[in-house]
Write a protein that holds these residues in place. Structure first.
Motif, PDB file in Angstrom:
ATOM      1  N   CYS A   1       0.573 -13.303   9.812  1.00  0.00           N
ATOM      2  CA  CYS A   1       1.659 -13.591  10.413  1.00  0.00           C
ATOM      3  C   CYS A   1       2.927 -12.866  10.484  1.00  0.00           C
ATOM      4  CB  CYS A   1       2.653 -15.334   9.735  1.00  0.00           C
ATOM      5  SG  CYS A   1       1.708 -16.561   8.928  1.00  0.00           S
ATOM      6  N   PHE A   2       3.243 -12.723  12.192  1.00  0.00           N
ATOM      7  CA  PHE A   2       4.561 -12.255  12.571  1.00  0.00           C
ATOM      8  C   PHE A   2       5.833 -11.888  11.271  1.00  0.00           C
ATOM      9  CE2 PHE A   2       3.190 -13.661  17.110  1.00  0.00           C
ATOM     10  CZ  PHE A   2       2.967 -12.084  17.220  1.00  0.00           C
ATOM     11  N   GLY A   3       6.049 -10.602  10.953  1.00  0.00           N
ATOM     12  CA  GLY A   3       6.868 -10.160  10.006  1.00  0.00           C
ATOM     13  C   GLY A   3       6.121 -10.071   8.537  1.00  0.00           C
ATOM     14  N   GLN A   4       4.841  -9.599   8.266  1.00  0.00           N
ATOM     15  CA  GLN A   4       4.087 -10.560   7.232  1.00  0.00           C
ATOM     16  C   GLN A   4       3.669  -8.575   6.681  1.00  0.00           C
ATOM     17  OE1 GLN A   4       0.970 -12.607   7.021  1.00  0.00           O
ATOM     18  NE2 GLN A   4      -0.058 -12.007   4.980  1.00  0.00           N
ATOM     19  N   ARG A   5       3.503  -8.289   5.365  1.00  0.00           N
ATOM     20  CA  ARG A   5       3.582  -7.124   5.219  1.00  0.00           C
ATOM     21  C   ARG A   5       1.963  -7.052   4.257  1.00  0.00           C
ATOM     22  NH1 ARG A   5       9.004  -5.890   2.154  1.00  0.00           N
ATOM     23  NH2 ARG A   5       8.030  -8.479   0.929  1.00  0.00           N
TER      24      ARG A   5
ATOM     25  N   LEU B   1       4.413  -1.715  12.598  1.00  0.00           N
ATOM     26  CA  LEU B   1       4.134  -0.885  11.647  1.00  0.00           C
ATOM     27  C   LEU B   1       2.815  -0.328  11.267  1.00  0.00           C
ATOM     28  CD1 LEU B   1       5.627   1.913  10.570  1.00  0.00           C
ATOM     29  CD2 LEU B   1       6.562   0.289   8.814  1.00  0.00           C
ATOM     30  N   VAL B   2       2.414   0.558  11.148  1.00  0.00           N
ATOM     31  CA  VAL B   2       0.699   1.009  10.735  1.00  0.00           C
ATOM     32  C   VAL B   2       1.669   2.952  10.253  1.00  0.00           C
ATOM     33  CG1 VAL B   2      -0.843   1.567  10.992  1.00  0.00           C
ATOM     34  CG2 VAL B   2      -0.576   0.015  12.316  1.00  0.00           C
ATOM     35  N   LEU B   3       1.333   2.401   8.361  1.00  0.00           N
ATOM     36  CA  LEU B   3       1.370   3.367   7.666  1.00  0.00           C
ATOM     37  C   LEU B   3       0.078   3.522   6.843  1.00  0.00           C
ATOM     38  CD1 LEU B   3       3.308   5.251   6.337  1.00  0.00           C
ATOM     39  CD2 LEU B   3       4.293   3.519   4.844  1.00  0.00           C
TER      40      LEU B   3
ATOM     41  N   GLU C   1      10.610  -2.773   1.632  1.00  0.00           N
ATOM     42  CA  GLU C   1      11.548  -4.537   1.942  1.00  0.00           C
ATOM     43  C   GLU C   1      12.067  -3.955   3.518  1.00  0.00           C
ATOM     44  OE1 GLU C   1      11.780  -7.367   0.770  1.00  0.00           O
ATOM     45  OE2 GLU C   1      10.821  -7.491  -0.939  1.00  0.00           O
ATOM     46  N   ARG C   2      12.200  -2.387   4.186  1.00  0.00           N
ATOM     47  CA  ARG C   2      13.494  -2.323   4.830  1.00  0.00           C
ATOM     48  C   ARG C   2      11.855  -3.651   6.675  1.00  0.00           C
ATOM     49  NH1 ARG C   2      14.011   3.091   5.200  1.00  0.00           N
ATOM     50  NH2 ARG C   2      14.444   3.611   7.371  1.00  0.00           N
ATOM     51  N   ALA C   3      10.793  -3.338   6.256  1.00  0.00           N
ATOM     52  CA  ALA C   3       9.638  -4.392   6.893  1.00  0.00           C
ATOM     53  C   ALA C   3       9.707  -5.420   6.789  1.00  0.00           C
ATOM     54  CB  ALA C   3       8.387  -3.790   6.662  1.00  0.00           C
TER      55      ALA C   3
ATOM     56  N   ILE D   1       9.532  -6.844  11.919  1.00  0.00           N
ATOM     57  CA  ILE D   1       8.261  -5.819  12.295  1.00  0.00           C
ATOM     58  C   ILE D   1       7.575  -6.002  10.478  1.00  0.00           C
ATOM     59  CG2 ILE D   1       8.170  -3.272  10.979  1.00  0.00           C
ATOM     60  CD1 ILE D   1      11.212  -2.941  10.802  1.00  0.00           C
ATOM     61  N   THR D   2       5.967  -5.969  11.428  1.00  0.00           N
ATOM     62  CA  THR D   2       4.490  -6.430  10.873  1.00  0.00           C
ATOM     63  C   THR D   2       4.103  -5.133  10.435  1.00  0.00           C
ATOM     64  OG1 THR D   2       4.382  -8.584  11.747  1.00  0.00           O
ATOM     65  CG2 THR D   2       2.492  -7.496  11.041  1.00  0.00           C
ATOM     66  N   ALA D   3       3.912  -5.031   8.796  1.00  0.00           N
ATOM     67  CA  ALA D   3       3.760  -3.677   8.288  1.00  0.00           C
ATOM     68  C   ALA D   3       2.573  -3.721   7.272  1.00  0.00           C
ATOM     69  CB  ALA D   3       4.105  -3.769   7.257  1.00  0.00           C
ATOM     70  N   ILE D   4       1.140  -2.910   8.229  1.00  0.00           N
ATOM     71  CA  ILE D   4       0.187  -3.040   7.807  1.00  0.00           C
ATOM     72  C   ILE D   4      -0.018  -1.049   6.936  1.00  0.00           C
ATOM     73  CG2 ILE D   4      -2.099  -2.796   8.392  1.00  0.00           C
ATOM     74  CD1 ILE D   4      -1.035  -5.287   8.935  1.00  0.00           C
ATOM     75  N   ILE D   5      -0.013  -1.611   5.625  1.00  0.00           N
ATOM     76  CA  ILE D   5       0.001  -0.479   4.844  1.00  0.00           C
ATOM     77  C   ILE D   5      -1.416  -0.499   3.921  1.00  0.00           C
ATOM     78  CG2 ILE D   5       1.271   0.919   3.056  1.00  0.00           C
ATOM     79  CD1 ILE D   5       3.509  -0.407   4.813  1.00  0.00           C
ATOM     80  N   SER D   6      -1.287   0.722   4.323  1.00  0.00           N
ATOM     81  CA  SER D   6      -2.802   1.514   3.354  1.00  0.00           C
ATOM     82  C   SER D   6      -2.604   1.664   2.029  1.00  0.00           C
ATOM     83  CB  SER D   6      -3.599   2.561   4.469  1.00  0.00           C
ATOM     84  OG  SER D   6      -3.584   4.068   4.437  1.00  0.00           O
ATOM     85  N   VAL D   7      -3.557   1.950   1.634  1.00  0.00           N
ATOM     86  CA  VAL D   7      -3.247   2.101   0.336  1.00  0.00           C
ATOM     87  C   VAL D   7      -4.901   2.910  -0.262  1.00  0.00           C
ATOM     88  CG1 VAL D   7      -3.006   1.379  -1.918  1.00  0.00           C
ATOM     89  CG2 VAL D   7      -2.374   0.183  -0.797  1.00  0.00           C
ATOM     90  N   LEU D   8      -4.358   4.253  -0.458  1.00  0.00           N
ATOM     91  CA  LEU D   8      -5.917   5.362  -0.400  1.00  0.00           C
ATOM     92  C   LEU D   8      -6.172   5.036  -2.536  1.00  0.00           C
ATOM     93  CD1 LEU D   8      -8.196   6.965  -0.335  1.00  0.00           C
ATOM     94  CD2 LEU D   8      -6.255   8.865  -0.662  1.00  0.00           C
ATOM     95  N   VAL D   9      -6.803   4.304  -2.765  1.00  0.00           N
ATOM     96  CA  VAL D   9      -7.724   3.867  -3.792  1.00  0.00           C
ATOM     97  C   VAL D   9      -7.994   4.597  -4.864  1.00  0.00           C
ATOM     98  CG1 VAL D   9      -8.706   3.097  -5.672  1.00  0.00           C
ATOM     99  CG2 VAL D   9      -7.529   1.620  -3.588  1.00  0.00           C
TER     100      VAL D   9
END
Length: 458
Positions: free
Chosen positions: A171-175, A267-269, A308-310, A320-328
């Protein structure tokens, strides 16, 4: 002094420049510069005496020694001295070099930043002209809206990636977090999500990436069309820990600027783990003790402050819809950073090495992946269908060993027979590469594929 702004854009720029010049002479920090001297130098930090009374955490300082001015950030304040982490790869500080305080880092994004590549300090690194600075009065405050001031998240959108839109819709605004080990297609999936047409502006932050891959990601994966509305913030793996630590904050500030203009921002991080590594390096350099697999406690304080700023903005703003990658690390999905980030985000997509080794891309495990806002994106029929699909896939995977041993006999269990026949076709339908056409209706595509490929008693 306040100068009235005119409607003429050229006149607006001239008046803004004049006002900036005036403000320099009305601000005590620009008229009187507080300075100190370097008293100790290490490979990653240096200490400065004479600034403790005027310095604040996060202030930028300028080092004046034998070469051109170098900048760094104050990361610790003691009674007798302060600790500075330089922005450059190596510290050129020497004993008794002069250091002056410049105050907090100023970043004023502008609409012309779209299509540009900048570093963590907002400087152009794409070989083009210097970036245009925006109106300082429109600069975001770098703090999230209060909990009750935020808009509600209630509108889903299509990413064009079938496995995401069916099992973990966004959804728009999801992280949302993309959890994966190295080499399982994480960056490729991020690029596919960044190509979604639902957003006005895309901000991509590449933290700790290999220098060779940055240009490939921007030019080949995003492409010229995707870059037109993208602001890329880059801090490669060979840059200092402070630049890698600063890059996500800079990207978030840019995203907040466009959000406050009422835009829907993606936002893609990539990746939050390398951001945590930079936080760890800076914190340990100041003497902070590690508490969890080498991570100091401040790392787990900074992660929610950034993420939390996203999310959705206040009433009248965008999101701000944030897609955050986590390198496991080591494919351990319960390592400290993964565990902390998973509790902050609104869902997680798990990429598995075993699926990638089978040649299925995106290598998403639909059973381990969850979107906490999926009910707001699914219709009632879609929710029921996804529940049946997951049950079928779970039955298929749970009986894999039995079938490999030859203990499965068709006809003895109708539900298992259906799973054995349908699940491989579902996996085929979910395969997708960056060059494929984005899926406008993933459920219809899945139904069409099952109808045309279903084989009795397969």
């Amino acid at each position: 002094m306040t100068i009235a702004l005119r409607a003429d854009p050229a006149r607006h720029d001239q008046l803004d420049l004049l006002e900036r010049s005036w403000l320099r002479f009305t601000d005590d920090r620009t008229l009187i510069r507080h300075g100190g001297r370097v008293i100790e130098v290490s490979p990653t930090h240096y200490r400065v005496s004479g600034l403790s009374a005027v310095a604040r955490l996060g202030d930028v300082v300028e080092l004046r020694g034998h070469g051109p001015g170098r900048r760094g950030e104050i990361v610790q304040i003691r009674e007798q001295d302060v600790v500075v982490a330089p922005f450059d790869r190596t510290s050129d500080a020497g004993i008794d070099d002069l250091v002056f305080v410049d105050g907090p880092l100023s970043l004023t994004p502008h609409a012309s930043w779209r299509g540009r590549v900048i570093d963590a300090l907002g400087r152009a690194v794409d070989g083009a002209s210097e970036v245009v600075q925006g109106d300082s009065r429109l600069a975001a405050q770098s703090v999230p809206p209060t909990a009750l001031a935020r808009q509600r998240v209630d509108t889903g959108f299509r990413t064009g990636v079938r496995v995401i839109d069916i099992f973990t819709p966004i959804c728009f605004g999801q992280r949302l977090g993309i959890f994966a080990g190295s080499g399982v297609g994480k960056s490729t999936l991020l690029a596919m999500l960044a190509s979604a047409d639902a957003f006005d502006t895309v901000v991509v932050s590449l933290v700790g990436e290999r220098g060779r891959e940055v240009r490939e990601f921007l030019e080949d994966t995003l492409g010229e069309r995707g870059m037109r509305k993208t602001v890329a913030v880059v801090a490669t793996s060979d840059e200092s820990a402070m630049m890698r630590r600063r890059a996500p904050d800079t990207a978030m500030r840019v995203a907040e600027h466009f959000r406050d203009l009422g835009q829907r921002v993606l936002l893609v991080l990539d990746s939050i783990t390398r951001f945590a590594h930079a936080l760890r390096e800076v914190a340990i350099g100041t003497g902070e003790p590690p508490i969890s697999r080498g991570y100091p406690p401040s790392v787990f304080t900074e992660l929610p402050k950034l993420l939390e700023r996203a999310g959705p903005g206040a009433d009248g703003a965008g999101s701000i819809t944030a897609i955050i990658s986590v390198l496991v690390d080591g494919d351990d999905h319960n390592d400290p950073v993964s565990d902390a980030v998973r509790g902050i985000l609104d869902g997680h997509v798990v990429l598995e090495r075993g699926i990638a080794e089978q040649g299925r891309f995106p290598a998403v495990n639909p059973l381990s992946s969850i979107s906490r806002l999926a009910p707001k994106a699914w219709s009632d029929d879609q929710r029921a269908l996804v529940g049946k699909l997951k049950a079928m896939i779970a039955r298929f995977e749970d009986t894999r060993d039995i079938r490999l041993l030859g203990a499965y006999q068709a006809g003895s269990d109708p539900e298992l027979d259906l799973a054995v026949r349908q699940v491989p076709l579902i996996y085929e339908a979910l395969r997708q590469s960056p060059g494929d056409r984005p899926s406008a209706d993933p459920f219809a595509d899945l139904a069409r594929h099952l109808k045309t490929r279903e084989r009795p008693n397969a």
